[in-house]
Design a protein around this motif. Structure first.
Motif, PDB file in Angstrom:
ATOM      1  N   LEU A  54      -7.022 106.940  31.923  1.00 32.72           N
ATOM      2  CA  LEU A  54      -5.628 106.611  31.661  1.00 32.72           C
ATOM      3  C   LEU A  54      -5.430 106.691  30.157  1.00 32.72           C
ATOM      4  O   LEU A  54      -5.981 105.893  29.401  1.00 32.72           O
ATOM      5  CB  LEU A  54      -5.260 105.207  32.166  1.00 32.72           C
ATOM      6  CG  LEU A  54      -3.846 104.726  31.797  1.00 32.72           C
ATOM      7  CD1 LEU A  54      -2.778 105.698  32.269  1.00 32.72           C
ATOM      8  CD2 LEU A  54      -3.589 103.327  32.338  1.00 32.72           C
ATOM      9  N   ARG A  93      -4.599 110.369  34.069  1.00 28.56           N
ATOM     10  CA  ARG A  93      -3.225 109.888  34.060  1.00 28.56           C
ATOM     11  C   ARG A  93      -2.758 109.723  32.614  1.00 28.56           C
ATOM     12  O   ARG A  93      -3.546 109.396  31.724  1.00 28.56           O
ATOM     13  CB  ARG A  93      -3.117 108.540  34.775  1.00 28.56           C
ATOM     14  CG  ARG A  93      -3.541 108.589  36.237  1.00 28.56           C
ATOM     15  CD  ARG A  93      -2.579 109.418  37.076  1.00 28.56           C
ATOM     16  NE  ARG A  93      -2.933 109.427  38.483  1.00 28.56           N
ATOM     17  CZ  ARG A  93      -3.692 110.376  39.054  1.00 28.56           C
ATOM     18  NH1 ARG A  93      -4.174 111.373  38.323  1.00 28.56           N
ATOM     19  NH2 ARG A  93      -3.952 110.318  40.339  1.00 28.56           N
ATOM     20  N   TRP A 102      -3.954 100.160  37.779  1.00 27.25           N
ATOM     21  CA  TRP A 102      -4.609 101.468  37.637  1.00 27.25           C
ATOM     22  C   TRP A 102      -6.131 101.311  37.696  1.00 27.25           C
ATOM     23  O   TRP A 102      -6.816 102.121  38.356  1.00 27.25           O
ATOM     24  CB  TRP A 102      -4.208 102.116  36.310  1.00 27.25           C
ATOM     25  CG  TRP A 102      -5.019 103.354  36.050  1.00 27.25           C
ATOM     26  CD1 TRP A 102      -4.777 104.609  36.526  1.00 27.25           C
ATOM     27  CD2 TRP A 102      -6.246 103.430  35.303  1.00 27.25           C
ATOM     28  NE1 TRP A 102      -5.781 105.465  36.111  1.00 27.25           N
ATOM     29  CE2 TRP A 102      -6.690 104.762  35.364  1.00 27.25           C
ATOM     30  CE3 TRP A 102      -6.995 102.501  34.599  1.00 27.25           C
ATOM     31  CZ2 TRP A 102      -7.848 105.190  34.726  1.00 27.25           C
ATOM     32  CZ3 TRP A 102      -8.159 102.913  33.962  1.00 27.25           C
ATOM     33  CH2 TRP A 102      -8.581 104.249  34.024  1.00 27.25           C
ATOM     34  N   LEU A 127      -7.421 107.163  43.381  1.00 26.84           N
ATOM     35  CA  LEU A 127      -6.504 108.035  42.646  1.00 26.84           C
ATOM     36  C   LEU A 127      -6.575 109.457  43.187  1.00 26.84           C
ATOM     37  O   LEU A 127      -7.656 109.981  43.472  1.00 26.84           O
ATOM     38  CB  LEU A 127      -6.853 108.037  41.157  1.00 26.84           C
ATOM     39  CG  LEU A 127      -6.669 106.715  40.410  1.00 26.84           C
ATOM     40  CD1 LEU A 127      -7.119 106.871  38.961  1.00 26.84           C
ATOM     41  CD2 LEU A 127      -5.225 106.249  40.459  1.00 26.84           C
ATOM     42  N   HIS A 136      -1.590 113.395  36.636  1.00 30.13           N
ATOM     43  CA  HIS A 136      -0.210 112.946  36.720  1.00 30.13           C
ATOM     44  C   HIS A 136       0.137 112.222  35.422  1.00 30.13           C
ATOM     45  O   HIS A 136      -0.743 111.743  34.709  1.00 30.13           O
ATOM     46  CB  HIS A 136       0.002 111.984  37.900  1.00 30.13           C
ATOM     47  CG  HIS A 136      -0.162 112.620  39.234  1.00 30.13           C
ATOM     48  ND1 HIS A 136       0.722 113.531  39.741  1.00 30.13           N
ATOM     49  CD2 HIS A 136      -1.143 112.486  40.176  1.00 30.13           C
ATOM     50  CE1 HIS A 136       0.318 113.927  40.939  1.00 30.13           C
ATOM     51  NE2 HIS A 136      -0.814 113.313  41.221  1.00 30.13           N
ATOM     52  N   GLY A 137       1.435 112.117  35.163  1.00 27.75           N
ATOM     53  CA  GLY A 137       1.859 111.381  33.987  1.00 27.75           C
ATOM     54  C   GLY A 137       3.336 111.087  34.019  1.00 27.75           C
ATOM     55  O   GLY A 137       4.104 111.717  34.760  1.00 27.75           O
ATOM     56  N   GLU A 193       3.545 106.535  39.420  1.00 27.02           N
ATOM     57  CA  GLU A 193       2.999 107.793  38.890  1.00 27.02           C
ATOM     58  C   GLU A 193       1.590 107.600  38.345  1.00 27.02           C
ATOM     59  O   GLU A 193       0.723 108.468  38.504  1.00 27.02           O
ATOM     60  CB  GLU A 193       3.928 108.335  37.802  1.00 27.02           C
ATOM     61  CG  GLU A 193       3.712 109.788  37.470  1.00 27.02           C
ATOM     62  CD  GLU A 193       4.191 110.737  38.548  1.00 27.02           C
ATOM     63  OE1 GLU A 193       3.909 111.951  38.451  1.00 27.02           O
ATOM     64  OE2 GLU A 193       4.849 110.274  39.508  1.00 27.02           O
ATOM     65  N   ILE A 194       1.323 106.454  37.717  1.00 26.18           N
ATOM     66  CA  ILE A 194       0.024 106.201  37.133  1.00 26.18           C
ATOM     67  C   ILE A 194      -1.013 105.827  38.180  1.00 26.18           C
ATOM     68  O   ILE A 194      -2.195 106.181  38.071  1.00 26.18           O
ATOM     69  CB  ILE A 194       0.139 105.079  36.063  1.00 26.18           C
ATOM     70  CG1 ILE A 194       1.033 105.522  34.923  1.00 26.18           C
ATOM     71  CG2 ILE A 194      -1.230 104.674  35.538  1.00 26.18           C
ATOM     72  CD1 ILE A 194       0.648 106.822  34.292  1.00 26.18           C
TER      73      ILE A 194
END
Length: 508
Positions: free
Chosen positions: A221, A247, A280, A289, A294-295, A505-506
Protein backbone atom coordinates in the motif's frame (compact mmCIF):
# COMPACT_ATOMS: atom_id res chain seq x y z
CA UNK A 1 16.31 -5.46 21.26
CA UNK A 2 19.85 -6.40 20.13
CA UNK A 3 21.00 -5.53 16.59
CA UNK A 4 23.17 -8.11 14.79
CA UNK A 5 26.32 -6.71 16.41
CA UNK A 6 24.70 -6.50 19.84
CA UNK A 7 23.87 -2.78 19.71
CA UNK A 8 20.67 -2.28 21.75
CA UNK A 9 17.79 -0.80 19.73
CA UNK A 10 15.09 0.87 21.84
CA UNK A 11 11.71 -0.64 20.96
CA UNK A 12 8.20 0.05 22.23
CA UNK A 13 5.61 -2.75 22.10
CA UNK A 14 1.84 -2.48 22.47
CA UNK A 15 -0.15 -5.73 22.58
CA UNK A 16 -3.89 -6.27 22.06
CA UNK A 17 -5.97 -6.92 25.16
CA UNK A 18 -7.16 -10.31 23.91
CA UNK A 19 -5.23 -13.58 23.79
CA UNK A 20 -2.63 -14.05 21.09
CA UNK A 21 -0.81 -14.81 19.04
CA UNK A 22 -1.29 -11.78 16.80
CA UNK A 23 -0.04 -10.44 13.48
CA UNK A 24 2.57 -7.73 14.07
CA UNK A 25 3.19 -4.29 12.59
CA UNK A 26 6.68 -2.78 12.80
CA UNK A 27 7.62 0.90 12.43
CA UNK A 28 11.34 1.76 12.46
CA UNK A 29 11.97 5.51 12.72
CA UNK A 30 14.70 8.10 13.27
CA UNK A 31 12.13 10.58 14.58
CA UNK A 32 11.59 9.20 18.15
CA UNK A 33 9.60 6.03 18.67
CA UNK A 34 7.65 7.61 21.57
CA UNK A 35 5.82 9.85 19.08
CA UNK A 36 4.15 6.70 17.74
CA UNK A 37 2.53 5.53 20.97
CA UNK A 38 -0.98 6.66 20.02
CA UNK A 39 -0.52 4.93 16.66
CA UNK A 40 0.62 1.73 18.36
CA UNK A 41 -2.46 1.77 20.61
CA UNK A 42 -4.64 2.18 17.51
CA UNK A 43 -3.08 -0.87 15.86
CA UNK A 44 -3.41 -2.88 19.09
CA UNK A 45 -7.12 -2.02 19.39
CA UNK A 46 -7.54 -3.60 15.96
CA UNK A 47 -5.77 -6.83 16.92
CA UNK A 48 -2.15 -6.17 15.94
CA UNK A 49 0.98 -6.45 18.05
CA UNK A 50 2.46 -3.03 17.30
CA UNK A 51 6.10 -2.02 17.61
CA UNK A 52 7.98 1.24 17.10
CA UNK A 53 11.77 1.21 17.14
CA UNK A 54 14.38 3.97 17.15
CA UNK A 55 16.88 3.27 14.39
CA UNK A 56 20.52 2.86 15.34
CA UNK A 57 22.07 5.98 16.82
CA UNK A 58 18.81 7.88 17.28
CA UNK A 59 16.97 8.76 20.49
CA UNK A 60 16.90 5.65 22.71
CA UNK A 61 19.00 3.40 20.46
CA UNK A 62 22.75 3.10 20.88
CA UNK A 63 25.37 3.23 18.16
CA UNK A 64 26.09 5.79 15.47
CA UNK A 65 23.54 6.80 12.86
CA UNK A 66 24.49 6.69 9.20
CA UNK A 67 21.31 7.68 7.32
CA UNK A 68 20.03 5.01 4.92
CA UNK A 69 23.04 2.71 5.40
CA UNK A 70 22.18 0.25 8.19
CA UNK A 71 18.43 -0.13 8.00
CA UNK A 72 18.30 -3.41 6.07
CA UNK A 73 20.43 -5.42 8.51
CA UNK A 74 18.94 -3.90 11.66
CA UNK A 75 15.42 -4.27 10.30
CA UNK A 76 16.01 -7.92 9.40
CA UNK A 77 17.25 -8.67 12.92
CA UNK A 78 14.16 -6.98 14.35
CA UNK A 79 11.84 -8.99 12.08
CA UNK A 80 13.41 -12.26 13.19
CA UNK A 81 13.15 -11.20 16.84
CA UNK A 82 9.46 -10.31 16.44
CA UNK A 83 8.60 -13.63 14.81
CA UNK A 84 10.31 -15.52 17.64
CA UNK A 85 8.06 -13.97 20.33
CA UNK A 86 5.21 -16.00 21.80
CA UNK A 87 2.71 -13.18 21.08
CA UNK A 88 3.53 -13.25 17.32
CA UNK A 89 1.64 -15.47 14.88
CA UNK A 90 4.50 -15.09 12.38
CA UNK A 91 2.82 -12.56 10.08
CA UNK A 92 4.55 -9.18 9.86
CA UNK A 93 3.61 -5.85 8.29
CA UNK A 94 6.45 -3.35 7.79
CA UNK A 95 5.02 0.16 7.89
CA UNK A 96 6.14 3.76 8.03
CA UNK A 97 6.09 7.24 6.54
CA UNK A 98 8.94 9.18 4.91
CA UNK A 99 12.26 7.79 6.26
CA UNK A 100 10.35 5.10 8.15
CA UNK A 101 8.83 4.04 4.82
CA UNK A 102 12.38 3.59 3.52
CA UNK A 103 13.06 1.29 6.47
CA UNK A 104 9.99 -0.76 5.58
CA UNK A 105 10.85 -0.94 1.88
CA UNK A 106 14.45 -2.10 2.30
CA UNK A 107 13.16 -4.85 4.57
CA UNK A 108 11.01 -6.10 1.69
CA UNK A 109 13.35 -5.42 -1.24
CA UNK A 110 16.98 -5.70 -0.15
CA UNK A 111 18.39 -8.91 -1.71
CA UNK A 112 20.43 -9.76 1.39
CA UNK A 113 17.35 -9.56 3.60
CA UNK A 114 15.20 -11.64 1.26
CA UNK A 115 17.74 -14.46 1.47
CA UNK A 116 17.43 -14.62 5.27
CA UNK A 117 14.76 -16.83 6.77
CA UNK A 118 12.03 -14.96 8.68
CA UNK A 119 13.61 -11.54 7.87
CA UNK A 120 11.36 -10.15 5.16
CA UNK A 121 7.85 -8.80 5.91
CA UNK A 122 4.61 -10.26 4.57
CA UNK A 123 3.26 -6.85 3.46
CA UNK A 124 4.48 -3.24 3.25
CA UNK A 125 2.71 0.03 3.98
CA UNK A 126 4.84 2.90 2.63
CA UNK A 127 3.50 6.43 3.08
CA UNK A 128 5.25 9.41 1.40
CA UNK A 129 8.31 7.16 0.98
CA UNK A 130 11.87 8.45 0.96
CA UNK A 131 13.46 5.94 -1.40
CA UNK A 132 17.10 6.69 -0.53
CA UNK A 133 19.68 9.41 0.04
CA UNK A 134 20.44 9.90 -3.66
CA UNK A 135 16.73 9.99 -4.53
CA UNK A 136 16.00 12.67 -1.93
CA UNK A 137 19.08 14.79 -2.67
CA UNK A 138 18.38 15.55 -6.32
CA UNK A 139 15.59 15.70 -8.82
CA UNK A 140 15.58 12.90 -11.36
CA UNK A 141 16.91 15.43 -13.88
CA UNK A 142 19.85 16.41 -11.66
CA UNK A 143 19.15 19.70 -9.79
CA UNK A 144 19.90 19.63 -6.09
CA UNK A 145 17.01 19.95 -3.60
CA UNK A 146 18.80 22.51 -1.49
CA UNK A 147 16.14 23.83 0.91
CA UNK A 148 14.63 20.45 1.77
CA UNK A 149 17.97 18.76 2.34
CA UNK A 150 19.45 21.68 4.26
CA UNK A 151 16.39 21.72 6.51
CA UNK A 152 16.50 17.97 7.07
CA UNK A 153 20.23 17.80 7.73
CA UNK A 154 20.18 20.81 10.05
CA UNK A 155 17.32 19.20 12.02
CA UNK A 156 18.45 15.58 12.09
CA UNK A 157 21.93 15.08 10.65
CA UNK A 158 24.90 13.92 12.71
CA UNK A 159 23.04 13.99 16.02
CA UNK A 160 21.11 11.46 18.16
CA UNK A 161 17.97 13.61 18.40
CA UNK A 162 16.20 16.30 16.34
CA UNK A 163 15.63 20.04 16.31
CA UNK A 164 12.86 20.73 13.79
CA UNK A 165 13.43 24.50 14.04
CA UNK A 166 17.17 24.36 13.44
CA UNK A 167 17.19 25.83 9.92
CA UNK A 168 14.56 28.45 10.79
CA UNK A 169 16.76 29.57 13.70
CA UNK A 170 19.76 29.90 11.37
CA UNK A 171 17.79 31.91 8.82
CA UNK A 172 16.35 34.17 11.50
CA UNK A 173 19.84 35.47 12.28
CA UNK A 174 21.47 34.81 8.90
CA UNK A 175 18.80 35.25 6.16
CA UNK A 176 21.30 34.73 3.35
CA UNK A 177 22.75 31.48 4.74
CA UNK A 178 21.36 29.27 1.97
CA UNK A 179 23.12 31.46 -0.59
CA UNK A 180 26.51 30.34 0.73
CA UNK A 181 28.90 29.03 -1.92
CA UNK A 182 30.07 26.43 -2.37
CA UNK A 183 27.02 24.44 -1.27
CA UNK A 184 29.34 21.72 0.04
CA UNK A 185 30.53 24.13 2.75
CA UNK A 186 27.06 25.40 3.72
CA UNK A 187 27.21 23.91 7.28
CA UNK A 188 29.75 26.62 8.15
CA UNK A 189 26.73 28.92 8.41
CA UNK A 190 24.78 26.47 10.63
CA UNK A 191 26.84 26.85 13.78
CA UNK A 192 27.51 23.15 14.22
CA UNK A 193 29.48 20.56 12.25
CA UNK A 194 27.66 18.34 9.76
CA UNK A 195 30.38 15.93 8.59
CA UNK A 196 27.90 13.81 6.61
CA UNK A 197 26.66 16.77 4.51
CA UNK A 198 29.31 16.62 1.72
CA UNK A 199 28.83 12.85 1.37
CA UNK A 200 25.10 13.36 0.71
CA UNK A 201 25.88 14.97 -2.65
CA UNK A 202 28.34 12.25 -3.62
CA UNK A 203 25.84 9.49 -2.87
CA UNK A 204 25.26 7.34 -5.93
CA UNK A 205 22.90 4.50 -6.79
CA UNK A 206 19.86 6.64 -7.38
CA UNK A 207 16.76 4.53 -8.05
CA UNK A 208 18.06 1.37 -6.37
CA UNK A 209 14.76 0.52 -4.66
CA UNK A 210 12.82 1.20 -7.85
CA UNK A 211 15.09 -1.22 -9.69
CA UNK A 212 14.44 -3.85 -7.00
CA UNK A 213 10.68 -3.22 -6.83
CA UNK A 214 9.76 -5.45 -9.83
CA UNK A 215 11.13 -8.41 -7.86
CA UNK A 216 8.82 -7.81 -4.89
CA UNK A 217 6.52 -10.64 -3.84
CA UNK A 218 4.38 -9.11 -1.05
CA UNK A 219 1.40 -6.73 -1.11
CA UNK A 220 2.07 -2.99 -1.05
CA UNK A 221 0.00 0.00 0.00
CA UNK A 222 1.68 3.19 -1.24
CA UNK A 223 0.19 6.39 0.20
CA UNK A 224 1.02 9.89 -0.93
CA UNK A 225 -0.16 13.43 -1.42
CA UNK A 226 -0.46 15.44 -4.60
CA UNK A 227 1.24 18.32 -2.70
CA UNK A 228 4.01 16.08 -1.32
CA UNK A 229 7.58 16.55 -2.64
CA UNK A 230 7.94 12.75 -2.82
CA UNK A 231 4.84 12.30 -5.00
CA UNK A 232 6.82 11.19 -8.05
CA UNK A 233 8.63 8.52 -6.02
CA UNK A 234 5.35 7.26 -4.53
CA UNK A 235 3.82 6.84 -7.98
CA UNK A 236 6.95 5.26 -9.42
CA UNK A 237 7.12 2.76 -6.55
CA UNK A 238 3.51 1.67 -7.04
CA UNK A 239 3.96 1.32 -10.79
CA UNK A 240 7.21 -0.65 -10.45
CA UNK A 241 6.01 -3.01 -7.70
CA UNK A 242 6.19 -6.57 -8.97
CA UNK A 243 3.73 -8.28 -6.65
CA UNK A 244 0.25 -8.03 -8.17
CA UNK A 245 -1.59 -6.88 -5.03
CA UNK A 246 -0.29 -3.29 -5.10
CA UNK A 247 -2.54 -0.47 -3.95
CA UNK A 248 -2.16 3.31 -4.23
CA UNK A 249 -3.91 6.05 -2.25
CA UNK A 250 -3.30 9.70 -3.21
CA UNK A 251 -5.09 12.63 -1.61
CA UNK A 252 -4.75 16.40 -1.97
CA UNK A 253 -2.32 16.39 0.94
CA UNK A 254 1.22 17.45 1.76
CA UNK A 255 3.96 15.37 3.39
CA UNK A 256 1.88 15.06 6.56
CA UNK A 257 -1.04 13.52 4.61
CA UNK A 258 -4.41 14.27 6.23
CA UNK A 259 -2.64 16.35 8.88
CA UNK A 260 -1.34 18.62 6.09
CA UNK A 261 -4.25 19.08 3.65
CA UNK A 262 -3.66 21.17 0.56
CA UNK A 263 -5.71 24.27 -0.26
CA UNK A 264 -7.87 22.18 -2.61
CA UNK A 265 -8.72 19.47 -0.06
CA UNK A 266 -12.39 19.07 0.86
CA UNK A 267 -14.23 17.34 3.68
CA UNK A 268 -14.42 14.21 1.52
CA UNK A 269 -10.62 13.99 1.57
CA UNK A 270 -10.35 13.84 5.39
CA UNK A 271 -10.09 10.06 5.45
CA UNK A 272 -9.53 8.30 8.79
CA UNK A 273 -6.29 6.66 7.70
CA UNK A 274 -5.80 4.46 10.78
CA UNK A 275 -8.90 2.29 10.24
CA UNK A 276 -8.21 2.17 6.50
CA UNK A 277 -4.62 1.01 7.07
CA UNK A 278 -5.77 -1.71 9.47
CA UNK A 279 -8.49 -2.95 7.08
CA UNK A 280 -5.97 -3.11 4.23
CA UNK A 281 -3.40 -4.87 6.43
CA UNK A 282 -5.92 -7.55 7.42
CA UNK A 283 -6.85 -8.15 3.79
CA UNK A 284 -3.18 -8.23 2.73
CA UNK A 285 -2.02 -10.62 5.46
CA UNK A 286 -5.01 -12.91 4.92
CA UNK A 287 -4.46 -13.06 1.15
CA UNK A 288 -7.80 -11.45 0.29
CA UNK A 289 -6.53 -8.75 -2.08
CA UNK A 290 -7.27 -9.16 -5.77
CA UNK A 291 -4.23 -9.93 -7.89
CA UNK A 292 -4.33 -6.64 -9.78
CA UNK A 293 -3.07 -3.12 -9.03
CA UNK A 294 -5.73 -0.70 -7.86
CA UNK A 295 -5.67 2.86 -6.62
CA UNK A 296 -7.73 5.90 -5.75
CA UNK A 297 -6.85 9.56 -6.10
CA UNK A 298 -8.71 12.50 -4.57
CA UNK A 299 -9.57 15.19 -7.09
CA UNK A 300 -8.67 18.44 -5.36
CA UNK A 301 -11.31 21.14 -5.49
CA UNK A 302 -14.11 18.57 -5.67
CA UNK A 303 -15.46 15.87 -3.33
CA UNK A 304 -14.58 13.08 -5.77
CA UNK A 305 -12.27 10.11 -5.41
CA UNK A 306 -11.35 8.60 -8.79
CA UNK A 307 -9.44 5.57 -10.09
CA UNK A 308 -5.78 6.30 -10.74
CA UNK A 309 -5.56 7.02 -14.48
CA UNK A 310 -3.30 5.33 -16.96
CA UNK A 311 -1.09 7.18 -19.41
CA UNK A 312 -3.01 9.48 -21.71
CA UNK A 313 -2.32 12.20 -24.25
CA UNK A 314 -2.27 15.76 -22.92
CA UNK A 315 -4.02 18.83 -24.24
CA UNK A 316 -1.63 21.39 -25.74
CA UNK A 317 -1.62 25.02 -24.67
CA UNK A 318 0.79 26.54 -27.22
CA UNK A 319 2.86 29.59 -26.41
CA UNK A 320 1.89 32.83 -28.09
CA UNK A 321 -1.07 31.47 -30.06
CA UNK A 322 -4.82 31.57 -29.81
CA UNK A 323 -6.18 28.94 -27.45
CA UNK A 324 -2.92 28.83 -25.53
CA UNK A 325 -0.79 31.07 -23.36
CA UNK A 326 -0.08 34.69 -24.30
CA UNK A 327 3.52 35.84 -24.01
CA UNK A 328 3.60 38.76 -21.56
CA UNK A 329 7.33 39.40 -21.28
CA UNK A 330 10.79 37.91 -21.24
CA UNK A 331 11.09 35.95 -24.48
CA UNK A 332 14.72 36.88 -23.85
CA UNK A 333 15.83 37.06 -20.22
CA UNK A 334 18.87 36.71 -17.98
CA UNK A 335 19.18 34.01 -15.32
CA UNK A 336 21.49 35.73 -12.85
CA UNK A 337 22.75 33.68 -9.86
CA UNK A 338 22.98 36.85 -7.76
CA UNK A 339 19.28 37.59 -8.39
CA UNK A 340 17.66 34.16 -8.79
CA UNK A 341 13.94 33.60 -9.25
CA UNK A 342 12.74 32.65 -5.78
CA UNK A 343 10.87 29.45 -5.04
CA UNK A 344 9.27 31.05 -1.98
CA UNK A 345 7.76 34.05 -3.79
CA UNK A 346 4.90 33.76 -6.28
CA UNK A 347 5.00 37.45 -7.14
CA UNK A 348 6.31 38.29 -10.62
CA UNK A 349 8.11 41.45 -11.74
CA UNK A 350 6.49 43.99 -13.98
CA UNK A 351 7.17 43.47 -17.72
CA UNK A 352 10.62 44.51 -18.83
CA UNK A 353 10.84 47.80 -20.67
CA UNK A 354 12.12 51.37 -20.32
CA UNK A 355 12.81 52.14 -16.69
CA UNK A 356 12.41 48.53 -15.54
CA UNK A 357 14.96 45.88 -14.58
CA UNK A 358 15.81 43.42 -17.33
CA UNK A 359 13.59 40.35 -17.39
CA UNK A 360 14.63 37.44 -15.15
CA UNK A 361 12.06 34.98 -16.58
CA UNK A 362 9.73 34.36 -19.46
CA UNK A 363 6.17 35.07 -18.37
CA UNK A 364 3.02 33.73 -20.03
CA UNK A 365 -0.66 33.65 -19.06
CA UNK A 366 -3.92 32.23 -20.39
CA UNK A 367 -7.39 33.72 -20.58
CA UNK A 368 -9.96 33.10 -17.82
CA UNK A 369 -11.41 29.60 -18.04
CA UNK A 370 -14.96 29.69 -19.40
CA UNK A 371 -15.84 26.49 -17.51
CA UNK A 372 -14.29 24.33 -14.75
CA UNK A 373 -11.22 22.39 -15.85
CA UNK A 374 -10.43 18.92 -14.45
CA UNK A 375 -6.78 17.86 -14.60
CA UNK A 376 -5.86 14.25 -13.86
CA UNK A 377 -2.47 12.91 -14.87
CA UNK A 378 1.05 14.04 -15.73
CA UNK A 379 1.68 17.59 -16.93
CA UNK A 380 4.77 18.95 -18.70
CA UNK A 381 6.21 21.82 -20.71
CA UNK A 382 7.68 21.23 -24.15
CA UNK A 383 10.31 23.89 -24.55
CA UNK A 384 12.56 25.10 -27.31
CA UNK A 385 15.09 27.51 -25.90
CA UNK A 386 18.62 28.84 -26.13
CA UNK A 387 21.27 29.59 -23.52
CA UNK A 388 24.60 31.35 -24.02
CA UNK A 389 26.33 29.20 -21.38
CA UNK A 390 27.55 25.57 -21.45
CA UNK A 391 25.13 24.50 -18.70
CA UNK A 392 21.65 25.62 -17.71
CA UNK A 393 18.72 24.67 -15.53
CA UNK A 394 15.30 25.19 -17.11
CA UNK A 395 12.52 25.80 -14.60
CA UNK A 396 8.80 25.78 -15.40
CA UNK A 397 6.41 26.99 -12.69
CA UNK A 398 2.64 26.77 -13.17
CA UNK A 399 0.37 28.98 -11.06
CA UNK A 400 -3.40 29.36 -10.88
CA UNK A 401 -4.66 32.94 -10.63
CA UNK A 402 -8.01 32.52 -8.96
CA UNK A 403 -11.11 34.62 -9.68
CA UNK A 404 -10.61 36.14 -6.22
CA UNK A 405 -7.24 37.50 -7.33
CA UNK A 406 -4.92 35.19 -5.40
CA UNK A 407 -2.07 33.10 -6.79
CA UNK A 408 -1.94 29.38 -6.01
CA UNK A 409 1.06 27.25 -6.90
CA UNK A 410 0.12 24.20 -8.98
CA UNK A 411 3.38 22.61 -10.10
CA UNK A 412 7.07 23.20 -10.69
CA UNK A 413 9.52 21.24 -12.79
CA UNK A 414 13.24 21.72 -13.30
CA UNK A 415 15.59 20.10 -15.79
CA UNK A 416 19.39 20.41 -15.98
CA UNK A 417 20.84 20.46 -19.46
CA UNK A 418 24.27 20.71 -21.02
CA UNK A 419 24.12 23.36 -23.71
CA UNK A 420 25.85 24.28 -26.91
CA UNK A 421 26.02 28.02 -26.27
CA UNK A 422 23.81 29.92 -28.68
CA UNK A 423 22.18 26.83 -30.18
CA UNK A 424 18.44 26.23 -29.69
CA UNK A 425 17.55 22.94 -28.05
CA UNK A 426 14.35 21.07 -27.28
CA UNK A 427 13.59 19.74 -23.83
CA UNK A 428 10.63 18.48 -21.83
CA UNK A 429 10.22 19.82 -18.30
CA UNK A 430 8.00 17.42 -16.31
CA UNK A 431 5.54 19.16 -13.99
CA UNK A 432 4.51 15.99 -12.20
CA UNK A 433 1.12 14.46 -11.48
CA UNK A 434 -1.89 16.78 -11.13
CA UNK A 435 -5.29 15.86 -9.72
CA UNK A 436 -7.47 18.93 -9.28
CA UNK A 437 -10.43 20.91 -10.52
CA UNK A 438 -9.87 24.55 -11.49
CA UNK A 439 -13.03 26.67 -11.26
CA UNK A 440 -14.33 28.82 -14.10
CA UNK A 441 -12.64 32.20 -14.20
CA UNK A 442 -9.21 30.81 -13.23
CA UNK A 443 -6.24 32.00 -15.30
CA UNK A 444 -3.11 29.91 -15.77
CA UNK A 445 0.26 31.61 -15.43
CA UNK A 446 3.48 29.95 -16.54
CA UNK A 447 7.00 31.12 -15.78
CA UNK A 448 10.11 29.83 -17.54
CA UNK A 449 13.22 30.66 -15.52
CA UNK A 450 16.80 29.60 -14.91
CA UNK A 451 16.64 29.23 -11.12
CA UNK A 452 14.23 28.07 -8.42
CA UNK A 453 16.12 29.11 -5.32
CA UNK A 454 16.30 28.18 -2.47
CA UNK A 455 14.24 25.07 -3.20
CA UNK A 456 16.98 24.13 -5.66
CA UNK A 457 20.64 25.04 -5.72
CA UNK A 458 21.69 27.62 -8.29
CA UNK A 459 23.33 26.34 -11.45
CA UNK A 460 26.66 28.21 -11.87
CA UNK A 461 26.23 28.00 -15.69
CA UNK A 462 29.90 27.12 -16.16
CA UNK A 463 29.55 23.36 -16.34
CA UNK A 464 31.06 23.03 -12.85
CA UNK A 465 29.36 20.95 -10.16
CA UNK A 466 26.81 23.22 -8.40
CA UNK A 467 27.74 21.63 -5.07
CA UNK A 468 31.41 22.59 -5.27
CA UNK A 469 31.30 25.65 -7.55
CA UNK A 470 32.08 29.00 -5.93
CA UNK A 471 32.08 31.31 -8.98
CA UNK A 472 28.82 31.41 -10.96
CA UNK A 473 28.07 33.51 -14.03
CA UNK A 474 24.88 34.91 -15.59
CA UNK A 475 23.18 33.06 -18.42
CA UNK A 476 21.32 34.81 -21.25
CA UNK A 477 18.27 32.83 -22.34
CA UNK A 478 15.80 32.93 -25.22
CA UNK A 479 12.50 31.04 -25.35
CA UNK A 480 11.13 30.24 -28.83
CA UNK A 481 7.34 30.42 -28.41
CA UNK A 482 6.43 29.00 -31.81
CA UNK A 483 7.94 25.64 -30.80
CA UNK A 484 6.89 25.55 -27.12
CA UNK A 485 3.72 24.50 -25.31
CA UNK A 486 2.20 23.64 -21.94
CA UNK A 487 0.85 20.08 -21.86
CA UNK A 488 -2.02 19.56 -19.44
CA UNK A 489 -3.84 16.30 -18.53
CA UNK A 490 -7.31 17.76 -19.14
CA UNK A 491 -10.12 15.22 -18.84
CA UNK A 492 -13.87 15.44 -19.45
CA UNK A 493 -15.65 16.90 -16.44
CA UNK A 494 -15.57 14.23 -13.73
CA UNK A 495 -19.00 13.24 -12.39
CA UNK A 496 -20.17 11.42 -9.28
CA UNK A 497 -20.83 8.39 -11.50
CA UNK A 498 -17.07 8.24 -12.20
CA UNK A 499 -16.17 8.14 -8.50
CA UNK A 500 -14.91 5.25 -6.39
CA UNK A 501 -14.92 4.62 -2.64
CA UNK A 502 -11.23 4.79 -1.62
CA UNK A 503 -11.79 2.27 1.20
CA UNK A 504 -13.24 -0.31 -1.17
CA UNK A 505 -10.64 0.45 -3.84
CA UNK A 506 -7.75 -0.11 -1.43
CA UNK A 507 -9.10 -3.23 0.28
CA UNK A 508 -10.62 -5.16 -2.62
Amino acid sequence: MPAPDGTPLATDLCLPAGPGPHPAVLVRTPYDRTRHRAELRGWARRGFAALAQDVRGRYGSAGRWHPYRQEAADGAATARWVRARSWSDGRLLAAGASYAAHCALVLALDPAVREEEDAAPDAVLAAVPALGAADTAREASGPERLLARAGWWAAHGDRPDSDERALAAVLATDPDALGHLPVEELPRRFGRPLPSWPALWRTGDRGRLLRLAPGSNVPLLAVGGTHDPFLAQTLALWRAWGAPAARLLLGPWGHGLTAAPGPDATAAHRLPLGPLYAAWARAALEGRLAAAPHGAVGLGGSPLWLPVPGARACARWPFGRRGGLRLLSGATFTAHPARPVRSDDLRVPVPDGPGHRAADRCLLAGPPLDRPLDLLGAAAVRLRATADTPAADWVARLTALTPAGTARHLATGVVRRAEVPGRAGDTTVPLGFLALRLPAGTRLRLEIAGHHFPAHARNPHTGADPVTAAVPRPSRRTVHPAHSALLLPAVPACRPADAVDPRQEICR
